[in-house]
Design a protein around this motif. Structure first.
Motif, short mmCIF file in Angstrom:
data_model
loop_
_atom_site.label_atom_id
_atom_site.label_comp_id
_atom_site.label_asym_id
_atom_site.label_seq_id
_atom_site.Cartn_x
_atom_site.Cartn_y
_atom_site.Cartn_z
N GLU A 53 2.55 -7.75 -6.15
CA GLU A 53 3.81 -8.01 -6.85
C GLU A 53 3.58 -8.93 -8.05
O GLU A 53 4.19 -8.73 -9.11
N LYS A 54 2.71 -9.96 -7.88
CA LYS A 54 2.46 -10.91 -8.98
C LYS A 54 1.86 -10.21 -10.19
O LYS A 54 2.16 -10.53 -11.33
N LYS A 59 8.20 -5.02 -6.50
CA LYS A 59 8.41 -5.48 -5.14
C LYS A 59 7.65 -4.56 -4.17
O LYS A 59 7.47 -3.36 -4.44
N PRO A 60 7.19 -5.08 -3.02
CA PRO A 60 6.48 -4.24 -2.05
C PRO A 60 7.27 -3.00 -1.65
O PRO A 60 6.68 -1.94 -1.42
N HIS A 62 8.92 -1.12 -3.42
CA HIS A 62 8.77 -0.06 -4.40
C HIS A 62 7.54 0.81 -4.12
O HIS A 62 7.39 1.88 -4.72
#
Length: 466
Positions: A53-54, A59-60, A62
């Motif tokens: 995500e970073k 977002k996970p 997704h």
């Protein structure tokens, strides 16, 4: 949907458990700074780590439960699933993210069967930044490599110093005692007497012998560069200072710095050297923070520093600070007993260097070596031996092989002591030829002046290779 995802993840980790437990593997993947995405053999995403995500901004949710074979059929993960072959260092941009990535993709194979793919991702921009930093590091390493050409362990010890004359042995004994101290040392002596050899030996016998030995020739570095060479500089200190640079004193930290020809150091630089000796710290050019330095200073000069002090060319306070312990090396003409000993050592070295097998010196050659005044000291003797070995045809060096050795003028022959007749004869013939010339008429006049026949003069010229 959540139930299907749970079943897929459970089935995948159940398979992985034979390799490593899920409980042990996931925390490792979670802690990685690179993004990680894992799919099963059907292309379903079963895991993404927090760094994913970073890096991507996604977002996970997704990715988890999505099938990459359907949403990204041409992507690296789909291709690895199709071919079973790893794909490394591939630039890739996800369909729903603006971040360009560098991906590393490996199939997960158990018992010969592909059960999924693990993909590690990095931000391509960060890679480019790292590459630029690496290029800068390479330049720094190159600079340090150039600097460390001056840095080495001491090459010589007291066992490499050749000599047995009383005055010289006293110098060796004093240097041995000095080596065990931490005091600054000043080595005095004419050019070619072996001052650097003594500096090496003192460092080698000191408690700092496993630390750097840095040699700086103060006379060889342009005065406008001395300060930056000695103390280094900060980035931007002056035009062309594109990066920070270490100076000689930093390179010598915890070891020894040998300041050869210190009498040629600028007055301004002398003040900064005094500060290091007194305070134990220094500033790089353009720097504002002091750098602590622990270094032993051995200085050497062929000049009369006390005279320079009186002339206002050398700081009096620095003179007394560096001359805590003095060693004055005698010139070679004051070490007559050592000349043949040194000549034998240089003969062996010249034989090895030039591939010769010359066994020694004839009696007349020894006489020439012993009675010559050697204004260039040991360095001149070494070069003379190598030159004669290079040109010699026989297996022993004779007076003819040393034809190029002669005093500057006849007054330098000491007639108060016994001098071999051949040495005197040779010099008188040279003086006569210098006076009357080498033409036929000149040689006739030279023969007349010497009281010998012209034929005898020609024979002597041939014998002495004049």
């Amino acid at each position: 949907m959540k139930t299907d995802l749970f079943k897929k993840k459970a089935a995948f980790w159940q398979t992985i458990i034979s390799l490593d437990s899920k409980e042990g593997l996931v925390p490792i993947l979670d802690s990685m700074e690179h993004g990680v995405i894992v799919v099963d053999s059907k292309g379903w995403v079963v895991y993404v780590n927090p760094s994913f995500e970073k890096i991507t901004g996604l977002k996970p949710l997704h990715r988890l439960g999505k099938n990459l074979l359907k949403i990204a059929p041409g992507g690296p993960i789909s291709r690895v699933l199709a071919t079973g072959k790893s794909i490394y260092n591939e630039k890739y941009q996800m369909y729903d993210s603006s971040v360009e990535l560098i991906t590393y993709n490996d199939p997960i194979i158990i018992n010969g069967k592909i059960i999924g793919v693990i993909s590690v991702i990095q931000d391509a921009n960060e890679i480019e930044i790292l590459l630029k930093k690496l290029e800068g590091s390479k330049k720094t390493i190159k600079t340090l490599s150039n600097k460390f050409a001056h840095v080495a362990k001491a090459k010589y010890g007291f066992g490499d110093i050749v000599g047995s004359s009383p005055k010289f042995m006293k110098c060796i004994q004093m240097a041995n005692q000095i080596a065990k101290t931490e005091s600054t040392v000043l080595i005095l002596g004419e050019s070619g007497t072996g001052k650097e050899l003594f500096a090496h030996a003192i460092h080698q016998a000191s408690y700092r012998n496993d630390k750097p030995f840095v040699r700086v020739n103060c006379a060889a570095i342009p005065s406008n560069l001395l300060e930056s060479e000695f103390f280094g500089y900060e980035k931007g200190a002056f035009t062309g200072a594109n990066q920070q640079k270490m100076g000689m004193f930093e390179l010598a930290n915890e070891g020894t710095i040998f300041l050869d020809e210190i009498g040629d150091m600028s007055f301004n630089l002398q003040a900064k050297l005094l500060r290091i000796l007194e305070e134990g710290d220094m500033y790089r050019v353009g720097g504002i923070n002091p750098i602590n330095i622990d270094v032993r200073v051995i200085a050497a000069t062929n000049r009369n520093l006390f005279k320079l002090v009186k002339q206002g060319k050398f700081r009096e306070d620095l003179y007394y600070r560096i001359s805590v312990l003095n060693i004055e090396i005698p010139v070679l003409k004051e070490r007559k007993d050592d000349i043949l000993l040194l000549a034998e050592v240089f003969l062996k070295k010249a034989n090895r260097k030039l591939g010769k097998k010359i066994s020694g010196f004839s009696k007349d050659a020894k006489e020439i070596l012993e009675f010559y005044h050697w204004p260039g000291n040991i360095r001149e003797l070494r070069n003379a031996i190598e030159r004669s070995v290079a040109m010699a045809d026989d297996d022993i060096l004779t007076a003819q092989d040393l034809y190029f050795i002669r005093p500057e003028n006849k007054k330098e022959i000491d007639f108060k002591s016994l001098v071999p007749l051949k040495v005197v004869e040779r010099e008188m013939i040279k003086c006569a030829l210098d006076k009357f010339g080498i033409s036929v008429e000149g040689k006739k006049k030279a023969a007349d002046a010497l009281g010998i026949s012209l034929r005898s003069l020609y024979n002597k010229i041939k014998e002495y290779r004049l």
